[in-house]
Design a protein around this motif. Structure first.
Motif, PDB file in Angstrom:
ATOM      1  N   GLY A  18       0.839  -1.181   0.000  1.00  0.00           N
ATOM      2  CA  GLY A  18       0.000   0.000   0.000  1.00  0.00           C
ATOM      3  C   GLY A  18       0.880   1.238   0.000  1.00  0.00           C
ATOM      4  N   PRO A  19       0.300   2.405   0.173  1.00  0.00           N
ATOM      5  CA  PRO A  19       1.092   3.638   0.088  1.00  0.00           C
ATOM      6  C   PRO A  19       2.207   3.731   1.120  1.00  0.00           C
ATOM      7  N   SER A  20       1.947   3.303   2.355  1.00  0.00           N
ATOM      8  CA  SER A  20       2.993   3.412   3.379  1.00  0.00           C
ATOM      9  C   SER A  20       4.127   2.429   3.110  1.00  0.00           C
ATOM     10  N   GLY A  21       3.796   1.201   2.746  1.00  0.00           N
ATOM     11  CA  GLY A  21       4.832   0.221   2.444  1.00  0.00           C
ATOM     12  C   GLY A  21       5.676   0.621   1.254  1.00  0.00           C
ATOM     13  N   LEU A  22       5.025   1.150   0.223  1.00  0.00           N
ATOM     14  CA  LEU A  22       5.756   1.580  -0.964  1.00  0.00           C
ATOM     15  C   LEU A  22       6.654   2.773  -0.668  1.00  0.00           C
ATOM     16  N   LEU A  23       6.170   3.730   0.140  1.00  0.00           N
ATOM     17  CA  LEU A  23       7.000   4.888   0.467  1.00  0.00           C
ATOM     18  C   LEU A  23       8.223   4.457   1.267  1.00  0.00           C
ATOM     19  N   LEU A  24       8.051   3.577   2.248  1.00  0.00           N
ATOM     20  CA  LEU A  24       9.192   3.117   3.031  1.00  0.00           C
ATOM     21  C   LEU A  24      10.185   2.377   2.133  1.00  0.00           C
ATOM     22  N   GLY A 322       0.244   8.439   8.620  1.00  0.00           N
ATOM     23  CA  GLY A 322       0.919   7.221   8.210  1.00  0.00           C
ATOM     24  C   GLY A 322       2.206   7.516   7.459  1.00  0.00           C
ATOM     25  N   PHE A 323       2.161   8.483   6.553  1.00  0.00           N
ATOM     26  CA  PHE A 323       3.378   8.856   5.824  1.00  0.00           C
ATOM     27  C   PHE A 323       4.430   9.442   6.767  1.00  0.00           C
ATOM     28  N   VAL A 324       3.978  10.171   7.793  1.00  0.00           N
ATOM     29  CA  VAL A 324       4.926  10.718   8.763  1.00  0.00           C
ATOM     30  C   VAL A 324       5.558   9.585   9.579  1.00  0.00           C
ATOM     31  N   ASP A 325       4.773   8.558   9.939  1.00  0.00           N
ATOM     32  CA  ASP A 325       5.346   7.363  10.567  1.00  0.00           C
ATOM     33  C   ASP A 325       6.509   6.834   9.742  1.00  0.00           C
ATOM     34  N   ILE A 326       6.249   6.699   8.437  1.00  0.00           N
ATOM     35  CA  ILE A 326       7.231   6.109   7.532  1.00  0.00           C
ATOM     36  C   ILE A 326       8.521   6.919   7.513  1.00  0.00           C
ATOM     37  N   GLY A 327       8.385   8.232   7.444  1.00  0.00           N
ATOM     38  CA  GLY A 327       9.580   9.068   7.459  1.00  0.00           C
ATOM     39  C   GLY A 327      10.382   8.892   8.730  1.00  0.00           C
TER      40      GLY A 327
END
Length: 421
Positions: A18-24, A322-327
């Motif tokens: 999903g978006p978070s996995g792909l961003l990480l 969620g994106f901030v988690d990833i960062g």
């Protein structure tokens, strides 16, 4: 940067494309950290989902190297307001172009890019930078060897297409659950324990073509305040597709909600349109949740985004958070990779991201929903300090900028905990 032969770990395994996995995966791959995603589905999720990414998430897109493509193919939202349910007059609102379009050389306004397209972009970039993504790989459990001193100590148990009945073990140094609200990674760690609550409310999310701006002069994002007929209309494409999300009676079937939709739109939307005056591309009923896992780290297994925490969608704090988690998790893993931090930084990741959910995401998202569904819309302004500040911000740009940048509080700088070199 540490010598390649002395890296403290060799591989990160991510569950969920999903978006978070792909961003990480993209951030790690660009940093030359070996990474692989396991995804149960045979392709990326094509269901219409969130498409608005708030100010705190923008720095992550910038360092992932995808912000230019997002801006070229998507939208930047400037204007947002809350409206009276009867005459649709603006109660309070703001124009972020005056204060967020150039913050230290960066445009930090809310960005909009349809999530399916964003996922496709990130998948392409992950593979371009050497990251692996395997579809038809269903993770059914995770585990770790807590006693091992060296080597790969975590794994995912995987069922793969064409190998029915077999469960393979995929090993890595770290396993990260980015597999959404029904996360198997979280369930492997905590069972059904996911503290919080589900709202006694029903929302219906649609992607709909309707000319709110041309016909009615509406803003980029509009929230109509009402106890039952609350709704949001926010632009998601350049050709007048809007995300229209509205409240409905709980407890009905999907078929009943779809059957009720034309009458609902005629009742609540400006112009009281008939079905031939708009075009619905998708419609999905949703329940809303406020939940947070007990921990985001257990040994070498980590959680992020919806796998770790949930909130209602009003204000976009779920996907943005969620994106901030990833960062933050990326910074922690880079600290380990470069021998600038030890394992304690992962515990700090869990502590600080949970703290941010409790102090920022959870209370603000709850207030966002209570604001739009207020039982007395006529007096909401007098009782709402945020709306009063927005009103003052119409003539005080510094106040407005400080107010809107206040949402950056959801971020946390883990690099401050790197060892001094």
């Amino acid at each position: 940067m540490a010598d390649a032969t002395h890296r403290p770990f060799k591989k990160v395994l991510i569950v969920g494309a999903g978006p978070s996995g792909l961003l990480l995966a993209l951030l790690l791959a660009k940093h030359s950290i070996p990474v692989k995603i396991l995804e149960a589905a045979s392709q990326l999720d094509q269901q219409p989902r969130a498409a608005h990414y708030g100010t705190p998430a923008i720095p992550e897109f910038i360092r992932a190297g995808i912000i230019d493509q997002m801006r070229a193919n998507g939208l930047i939202l400037s204007t947002m307001c809350w409206r009276d349910p009867d005459n649709h007059k603006i109660i309070a609102g703001f124009d972020a172009s005056k204060v967020l379009s150039d913050v230290d050389g960066q445009d930090l306004r809310t960005h909009c890019y349809v999530l399916q397209d964003l996922d496709e972009l990130m998948l392409k970039e992950v593979r371009k930078h050497g990251g692996e993504v395997e579809f038809d790989a269903e993770v059914v459990g995770v585990g770790q060897d807590e006693n091992a001193e060296v080597g790969r100590r975590a794994w995912a148990e995987v069922k793969k297409k064409g190998k029915e009945g077999e469960v393979e073990r995929e090993e890595a140094d770290y396993v990260v659950g980015c597999d959404g609200a029904n996360s198997i990674v979280r369930r492997s760690l905590f069972g059904d324990e996911f503290p919080g609550f589900t709202w006694d409310a029903q929302i219906i999310a649609t992607n709909t073509f309707y000319d709110f701006e041309g016909k009615f002069g509406w803003h980029d994002a509009n929230f109509i305040v009402h106890p039952e007929n609350f709704f949001m209309a926010a632009r998601i494409t350049k050709d007048n597709m809007y995300r229209i999300t509205y409240g409905e009676t709980p407890g009905l079937t999907r078929e009943e909600y779809i059957a009720r939709q034309p009458a609902k739109f005629e009742q609540i939307l400006p112009g009281h349109p008939k079905p031939d005056e708009y075009k619905i591309i998708s419609i999905s009923p949703y329940k809303m949740h406020q939940r947070c896992a007990p921990k985001f780290r257990v040994g070498r297994i980590l959680l992020a985004a919806d796998a770790a925490h949930l909130c209602n969608p009003w204000g976009g704090l779920g996907i943005t958070g969620g994106f901030v988690d990833i960062g933050g998790l990326f910074d922690c893993l880079v600290g380990l990779w470069e021998n600038k931090a030890d394992e304690d930084i992962l515990e700090l990741y869990s502590e600080k991201r949970i703290e941010k959910w409790k102090t920022v995401i959870n209370p603000i998202s709850q207030e966002n929903f209570r604001r739009v569904s207020d039982k007395d819309p006529k007096t909401r302004f007098e009782r709402d300090e945020f709306m009063k500040l927005l009103k003052k911000g119409e003539t005080d740009e510094k106040l407005l900028k400080d107010l809107l940048l206040g949402f950056m509080e959801v971020r946390y700088d883990f690099t401050q905990h790197y060892k001094s070199q």
